[in-house]
Design a protein around this motif. Structure first.
Motif, short mmCIF file in Angstrom:
data_model
loop_
_atom_site.label_atom_id
_atom_site.label_comp_id
_atom_site.label_asym_id
_atom_site.label_seq_id
_atom_site.Cartn_x
_atom_site.Cartn_y
_atom_site.Cartn_z
N ALA A 139 0.77 -1.09 0.12
CA ALA A 139 0.08 -0.15 -0.02
C ALA A 139 0.91 1.33 0.00
CB ALA A 139 -1.00 -0.13 1.21
N ARG A 172 -5.81 -5.99 0.31
CA ARG A 172 -6.82 -5.00 0.69
C ARG A 172 -7.46 -5.70 1.71
NH1 ARG A 172 -8.82 -3.60 -5.44
NH2 ARG A 172 -6.94 -2.50 -5.90
N SER A 181 -15.18 0.38 0.80
CA SER A 181 -13.90 0.19 1.60
C SER A 181 -13.03 1.67 1.82
CB SER A 181 -12.78 -0.78 1.01
OG SER A 181 -13.01 -0.65 -0.29
#
Ligand SMILES: CC(C)(COP(=O)(O)OP(=O)(O)OC[C@H]1O[C@@H](n2cnc3c(N)ncnc32)[C@H](O)[C@@H]1OP(=O)(O)O)[C@@H](O)C(=O)NCCC(=O)NCCS
Length: 162
Positions: free
Chosen positions: A63, A91, A125
């Motif tokens: 990330a 994720r 999300s």
């Protein structure tokens, strides 16, 4: 041992960051852009001194979060637009929260007073991540742009840092 890390990104992360961004772009969940980004374009962020943080596990970057100037006018110096992207396989595991959390801490230390972004309404999300880190949903820009020919609204989020 988990081997998780969160740290300031370096130029050596540029290829990973471009690949992560391009996955998010291909998924059509996060950006109006449709042209893949190159590592050379990411290197420009470092040339320009933009803050970039990465998180990952066991040497793999999953990330990144980065902040960019919002407007060129001096009155907006302390307002930055952020972006956060997580590789598909990473994720929902806290990597986005770790990278964006580090970016928020850095932005506060620099004396910036606001981070903001825009999120597609269906991007649950991202909206949940932002809510978890204290962002407020300001409102909705209607028909803010077209993606693959379809008009898209965007939710504006902001977090005051002072
Ligand atoms: C949106 C994104 C950055 C979130 O990062 P992430 O690492 O998956 O999220 P995290 O695991 O750190 O979760 C952060 C919070 O959001 C919640 N969350 C994350 N994904 C969720 C989902 N699909 N549904 C519900 N809640 C979710 C988590 O429960 C967590 O909340 P908590 O701390 O209160 O428990 C990531 O999924 C991603 O890169 N998506 C594609 C690109 C994108 O949309 N970028 C954002 C552009 S605006």
């Amino acid at each position: 041992m988990s081997g998780r890390f969160t740290r300031a990104a370096t130029r050596a992360d540029a290829a990973s960051i471009a690949a992560i961004y391009n996955q998010g772009m291909e998924d059509r969940v996060a950006t109006f852009e449709t042209e893949p980004r190159t590592p050379e374009q990411i290197l420009k962020w470092f040339d320009d001194g933009y803050p970039v943080f990465v998180s990952g596990e066991n040497q793999t970057v999953h990330a990144y979060a980065a902040a960019f100037p919002y407007r060129s006018r001096p009155c907006y110096d302390g307002v930055r637009e952020f972006s956060v992207y997580v590789a598909r396989e990473g994720r929902g595991k806290g990597f986005g929260k770790a990278a964006l959390g580090a970016l928020i801490g850095d932005a506060k230390a620099r004396g910036w007073w606001k981070l903001l972004s825009r999120i597609f309404p269906d991007n649950t999300s991202s909206r949940r991540l932002c809510a978890a880190l204290g962002f407020r949903e300001v409102g909705i820009y209607e028909k803010h742009g077209r993606l693959d020919g379809k008009w898209m609204d965007t939710v504006i989020v902001e977090k005051l840092l002072t």
